[in-house]
Design a protein around this motif. Sequence first.
Motif, PDB file in Angstrom:
ATOM      1  N   ILE A   4       0.881  -1.173   0.000  1.00 50.65           N
ATOM      2  CA  ILE A   4       0.000   0.000   0.000  1.00 50.65           C
ATOM      3  C   ILE A   4       0.918   1.222   0.000  1.00 50.65           C
ATOM      4  O   ILE A   4       1.687   1.430   0.937  1.00 50.65           O
ATOM      5  CB  ILE A   4      -0.910   0.005   1.233  1.00 50.65           C
ATOM      6  CG1 ILE A   4      -1.740  -1.295   1.295  1.00 50.65           C
ATOM      7  CG2 ILE A   4      -1.827   1.230   1.221  1.00 50.65           C
ATOM      8  CD1 ILE A   4      -2.494  -1.493   2.611  1.00 50.65           C
ATOM      9  N   ILE A   5       0.855   1.999  -1.063  1.00 51.05           N
ATOM     10  CA  ILE A   5       1.811   3.088  -1.269  1.00 51.05           C
ATOM     11  C   ILE A   5       1.493   4.243  -0.313  1.00 51.05           C
ATOM     12  O   ILE A   5       0.401   4.820  -0.334  1.00 51.05           O
ATOM     13  CB  ILE A   5       1.797   3.559  -2.730  1.00 51.05           C
ATOM     14  CG1 ILE A   5       2.133   2.374  -3.660  1.00 51.05           C
ATOM     15  CG2 ILE A   5       2.796   4.694  -2.947  1.00 51.05           C
ATOM     16  CD1 ILE A   5       1.896   2.644  -5.138  1.00 51.05           C
ATOM     17  N   ASP A   6       2.464   4.570   0.529  1.00 50.50           N
ATOM     18  CA  ASP A   6       2.316   5.605   1.551  1.00 50.50           C
ATOM     19  C   ASP A   6       3.055   6.857   1.094  1.00 50.50           C
ATOM     20  O   ASP A   6       4.263   6.958   1.229  1.00 50.50           O
ATOM     21  CB  ASP A   6       2.897   5.084   2.879  1.00 50.50           C
ATOM     22  CG  ASP A   6       2.822   6.110   3.997  1.00 50.50           C
ATOM     23  OD1 ASP A   6       2.184   7.160   3.801  1.00 50.50           O
ATOM     24  OD2 ASP A   6       3.400   5.856   5.066  1.00 50.50           O
ATOM     25  N   TYR A   7       2.311   7.826   0.546  1.00 56.26           N
ATOM     26  CA  TYR A   7       2.939   9.052   0.051  1.00 56.26           C
ATOM     27  C   TYR A   7       2.345  10.292   0.732  1.00 56.26           C
ATOM     28  O   TYR A   7       2.608  11.421   0.326  1.00 56.26           O
ATOM     29  CB  TYR A   7       2.796   9.158  -1.472  1.00 56.26           C
ATOM     30  CG  TYR A   7       1.364   9.224  -1.966  1.00 56.26           C
ATOM     31  CD1 TYR A   7       0.810  10.419  -2.406  1.00 56.26           C
ATOM     32  CD2 TYR A   7       0.560   8.081  -1.980  1.00 56.26           C
ATOM     33  CE1 TYR A   7      -0.510  10.481  -2.836  1.00 56.26           C
ATOM     34  CE2 TYR A   7      -0.742   8.140  -2.417  1.00 56.26           C
ATOM     35  CZ  TYR A   7      -1.272   9.342  -2.839  1.00 56.26           C
ATOM     36  OH  TYR A   7      -2.576   9.398  -3.269  1.00 56.26           O
ATOM     37  N   GLY A   8       1.530  10.059   1.772  1.00 57.75           N
ATOM     38  CA  GLY A   8       1.015  11.168   2.563  1.00 57.75           C
ATOM     39  C   GLY A   8      -0.379  11.621   2.221  1.00 57.75           C
ATOM     40  O   GLY A   8      -0.900  12.560   2.825  1.00 57.75           O
ATOM     41  N   ALA A   9      -1.033  10.977   1.240  1.00 54.93           N
ATOM     42  CA  ALA A   9      -2.375  11.426   0.830  1.00 54.93           C
ATOM     43  C   ALA A   9      -3.368  10.274   0.775  1.00 54.93           C
ATOM     44  O   ALA A   9      -4.327  10.328   0.020  1.00 54.93           O
ATOM     45  CB  ALA A   9      -2.304  12.119  -0.533  1.00 54.93           C
ATOM     46  N   LYS A  30       6.934   3.480   1.563  1.00 58.64           N
ATOM     47  CA  LYS A  30       7.328   4.600   0.711  1.00 58.64           C
ATOM     48  C   LYS A  30       8.707   4.306   0.116  1.00 58.64           C
ATOM     49  O   LYS A  30       9.430   5.208  -0.294  1.00 58.64           O
ATOM     50  CB  LYS A  30       7.332   5.912   1.497  1.00 58.64           C
ATOM     51  CG  LYS A  30       8.059   5.877   2.813  1.00 58.64           C
ATOM     52  CD  LYS A  30       7.937   7.182   3.583  1.00 58.64           C
ATOM     53  CE  LYS A  30       6.617   7.277   4.288  1.00 58.64           C
ATOM     54  NZ  LYS A  30       6.470   8.456   5.149  1.00 58.64           N
ATOM     55  N   ASP A  31       9.041   3.012   0.075  1.00 60.95           N
ATOM     56  CA  ASP A  31      10.353   2.570  -0.384  1.00 60.95           C
ATOM     57  C   ASP A  31      10.246   1.921  -1.764  1.00 60.95           C
ATOM     58  O   ASP A  31       9.468   0.985  -1.956  1.00 60.95           O
ATOM     59  CB  ASP A  31      10.926   1.569   0.637  1.00 60.95           C
ATOM     60  CG  ASP A  31      12.312   1.106   0.249  1.00 60.95           C
ATOM     61  OD1 ASP A  31      13.284   1.818   0.534  1.00 60.95           O
ATOM     62  OD2 ASP A  31      12.419   0.022  -0.364  1.00 60.95           O
ATOM     63  N   ALA A  32      11.021   2.416  -2.712  1.00 58.17           N
ATOM     64  CA  ALA A  32      10.950   1.922  -4.096  1.00 58.17           C
ATOM     65  C   ALA A  32      11.275   0.433  -4.194  1.00 58.17           C
ATOM     66  O   ALA A  32      10.638  -0.296  -4.957  1.00 58.17           O
ATOM     67  CB  ALA A  32      11.894   2.733  -4.978  1.00 58.17           C
ATOM     68  N   LEU A  61       8.647   8.379  -5.920  1.00 54.44           N
ATOM     69  CA  LEU A  61       8.156   7.045  -6.293  1.00 54.44           C
ATOM     70  C   LEU A  61       7.529   6.973  -7.684  1.00 54.44           C
ATOM     71  O   LEU A  61       7.239   5.879  -8.162  1.00 54.44           O
ATOM     72  CB  LEU A  61       7.121   6.563  -5.263  1.00 54.44           C
ATOM     73  CG  LEU A  61       7.652   6.289  -3.859  1.00 54.44           C
ATOM     74  CD1 LEU A  61       6.493   5.943  -2.925  1.00 54.44           C
ATOM     75  CD2 LEU A  61       8.688   5.175  -3.868  1.00 54.44           C
ATOM     76  N   VAL A  62       7.307   8.131  -8.320  1.00 54.26           N
ATOM     77  CA  VAL A  62       6.583   8.124  -9.607  1.00 54.26           C
ATOM     78  C   VAL A  62       7.247   7.218 -10.648  1.00 54.26           C
ATOM     79  O   VAL A  62       6.577   6.378 -11.258  1.00 54.26           O
ATOM     80  CB  VAL A  62       6.374   9.554 -10.137  1.00 54.26           C
ATOM     81  CG1 VAL A  62       5.873   9.537 -11.576  1.00 54.26           C
ATOM     82  CG2 VAL A  62       5.377  10.300  -9.252  1.00 54.26           C
ATOM     83  N   PRO A  63       8.571   7.318 -10.885  1.00 51.65           N
ATOM     84  CA  PRO A  63       9.185   6.430 -11.893  1.00 51.65           C
ATOM     85  C   PRO A  63       9.012   4.945 -11.540  1.00 51.65           C
ATOM     86  O   PRO A  63       8.758   4.122 -12.436  1.00 51.65           O
ATOM     87  CB  PRO A  63      10.662   6.824 -11.883  1.00 51.65           C
ATOM     88  CG  PRO A  63      10.687   8.211 -11.340  1.00 51.65           C
ATOM     89  CD  PRO A  63       9.563   8.270 -10.342  1.00 51.65           C
ATOM     90  N   THR A  64       9.116   4.617 -10.254  1.00 50.78           N
ATOM     91  CA  THR A  64       8.974   3.214  -9.837  1.00 50.78           C
ATOM     92  C   THR A  64       7.542   2.728 -10.043  1.00 50.78           C
ATOM     93  O   THR A  64       7.312   1.600 -10.507  1.00 50.78           O
ATOM     94  CB  THR A  64       9.371   3.048  -8.359  1.00 50.78           C
ATOM     95  OG1 THR A  64      10.676   3.586  -8.170  1.00 50.78           O
ATOM     96  CG2 THR A  64       9.374   1.586  -7.951  1.00 50.78           C
ATOM     97  N   ILE A  65       6.567   3.563  -9.700  1.00 49.51           N
ATOM     98  CA  ILE A  65       5.165   3.184  -9.889  1.00 49.51           C
ATOM     99  C   ILE A  65       4.885   2.937 -11.372  1.00 49.51           C
ATOM    100  O   ILE A  65       4.265   1.922 -11.745  1.00 49.51           O
ATOM    101  CB  ILE A  65       4.221   4.270  -9.331  1.00 49.51           C
ATOM    102  CG1 ILE A  65       4.328   4.319  -7.804  1.00 49.51           C
ATOM    103  CG2 ILE A  65       2.780   4.011  -9.755  1.00 49.51           C
ATOM    104  CD1 ILE A  65       3.643   5.525  -7.170  1.00 49.51           C
TER     105      ILE A  65
END
Length: 198
Positions: A4-9, A30-32, A61-65
């Motif tokens: 579950i991607i944790d980016y603050g939103a 939040k780790d690639a 994380l955008v490039p990894t996602i």
Amino acid sequence: MIAIIDYGAGNLFSVKNALNYIGFESCFTKDADELRKADKLILPGVGAFPDAMKMLNASGLVPTIKEQALKKPLLGICLGMQILFEKGYEFYECEGLGLIEGSVKKIESCGLKIPHIGWNDLTALTPCPLMNDVPEQSYVYFDHSFCAETADEHIAAYTTYGQRVPALVMSGMVYGAQYHPEKSGNVGLTMLKNFCTL
């Protein structure tokens, strides 16, 4: 493992609780490298499109996602679904992740209350594995003021709220739910289970 991607939103805990309930292991990250190791990814989101994109870009994380979305299933939920698209128009034009063709614009009120909050039914449009074992016209829980504009081939199911509102979208291994499956009772849990077992 479902990351579950944790980016603050994101509304992370309700998603994790739902996954726990249906028996699937998940983690916040939040780790690639964790995203690369995970079997599937979930991108939650609450708030405004540009704020979410600002936080996601700041996370790095955008490039990894984008890279991982070509290799494994990804599910965006609510605002997380909206930022899968190419652009959003909340406050101003803002670039999204571009994983699904289309844009996100304010719902036309048509005399109805905005935001659209509450239970509404789904009409299936394009076959999608997340809809397996989901009865026609099932109800799910919405809470949003903006909606996607995209081609029918990307719309698995829609609801009607003064206009046709894409509710479940898809492109390749990328899926997005405008509603909250984690708050949509057995119907939502069935969809989450379908995603987890892809």
